[in-house]
Design a protein around this motif. Sequence first.
Motif, short mmCIF file in Angstrom:
data_model
loop_
_atom_site.label_atom_id
_atom_site.label_comp_id
_atom_site.label_asym_id
_atom_site.label_seq_id
_atom_site.Cartn_x
_atom_site.Cartn_y
_atom_site.Cartn_z
N GLN A 55 7.12 6.46 -5.49
CA GLN A 55 8.28 6.76 -4.76
C GLN A 55 8.16 6.53 -3.21
OE1 GLN A 55 10.02 10.37 -6.07
NE2 GLN A 55 12.06 9.72 -5.07
N ALA A 56 6.86 7.35 -2.76
CA ALA A 56 6.67 7.45 -1.43
C ALA A 56 6.34 6.15 -0.91
CB ALA A 56 5.57 8.38 -1.18
N ALA A 57 5.59 5.06 -1.69
CA ALA A 57 5.48 3.69 -1.12
C ALA A 57 6.75 2.82 -1.12
CB ALA A 57 4.52 3.10 -2.18
N GLU A 58 7.75 3.13 -1.85
CA GLU A 58 8.91 2.38 -2.07
C GLU A 58 9.68 3.11 -0.66
OE1 GLU A 58 10.90 3.40 -5.65
OE2 GLU A 58 9.69 2.00 -6.96
N ALA A 65 13.57 -0.66 9.75
CA ALA A 65 12.96 -0.96 10.99
C ALA A 65 12.77 -2.29 11.67
CB ALA A 65 11.51 0.00 11.30
N LEU A 66 12.28 -3.05 10.69
CA LEU A 66 12.27 -4.47 10.92
C LEU A 66 13.57 -5.16 11.14
CD1 LEU A 66 10.11 -6.82 11.21
CD2 LEU A 66 10.61 -7.20 8.70
N ALA A 67 14.36 -4.86 10.27
CA ALA A 67 15.94 -5.39 10.51
C ALA A 67 16.43 -4.77 11.68
CB ALA A 67 16.53 -4.93 9.19
N GLU A 68 16.26 -3.70 11.94
CA GLU A 68 16.66 -3.23 13.21
C GLU A 68 16.23 -3.67 14.54
OE1 GLU A 68 16.62 1.26 15.99
OE2 GLU A 68 16.82 1.22 13.50
N THR A 69 14.83 -4.08 14.43
CA THR A 69 14.14 -4.69 15.50
C THR A 69 14.81 -6.13 15.65
OG1 THR A 69 12.31 -3.42 15.05
CG2 THR A 69 11.87 -5.10 16.48
N GLU A 70 14.65 -6.73 14.66
CA GLU A 70 15.12 -7.97 14.58
C GLU A 70 16.90 -8.20 15.17
OE1 GLU A 70 14.59 -9.74 10.69
OE2 GLU A 70 12.75 -10.19 11.18
N ARG A 115 8.58 4.06 1.95
CA ARG A 115 7.68 3.85 3.24
C ARG A 115 8.15 2.21 3.32
NH1 ARG A 115 3.14 6.48 1.54
NH2 ARG A 115 2.37 4.63 0.57
N ALA A 116 8.41 1.49 2.33
CA ALA A 116 8.59 -0.06 2.27
C ALA A 116 10.05 -0.18 2.97
CB ALA A 116 8.16 -0.95 1.16
#
Length: 126
Positions: A73-76, A85-90, A78-79
Amino acid sequence: MKNARNNQLSDRRAASADAKTSLLNAYRAAKTGAEPARMARQAERTAIVSAREERRVERERLKHGERVRVETQAAEQRAAAEAEALAETEAREGAEKARIARVIEDEAARKAERDRRYANRKARQA
């Protein structure tokens, strides 16, 4: 009253040996008589120990499963956070590129308008 008889050393030693022998015989008799009960208690203890071990193994298995679930669950999460964050940066980069493109287009339109005015002024002068 104490033993009034005057015992000799050999009499006392014989009595002591007889007492020790009778105690040893009584111990052996009690031990052989209690053997089935001792075996039953030992079997019961063995069963209790094995049940306790099974419960411990089950607890460990459940703890391991819960730990794996929490880690997954923590890994999900984080992903998902990284993807967000990647979508926001893009999106931010896309907006910045669009703004730059508009500025360049506006600058080009201003230059074209200036060149047109310059060309008209030259044409009037000529």
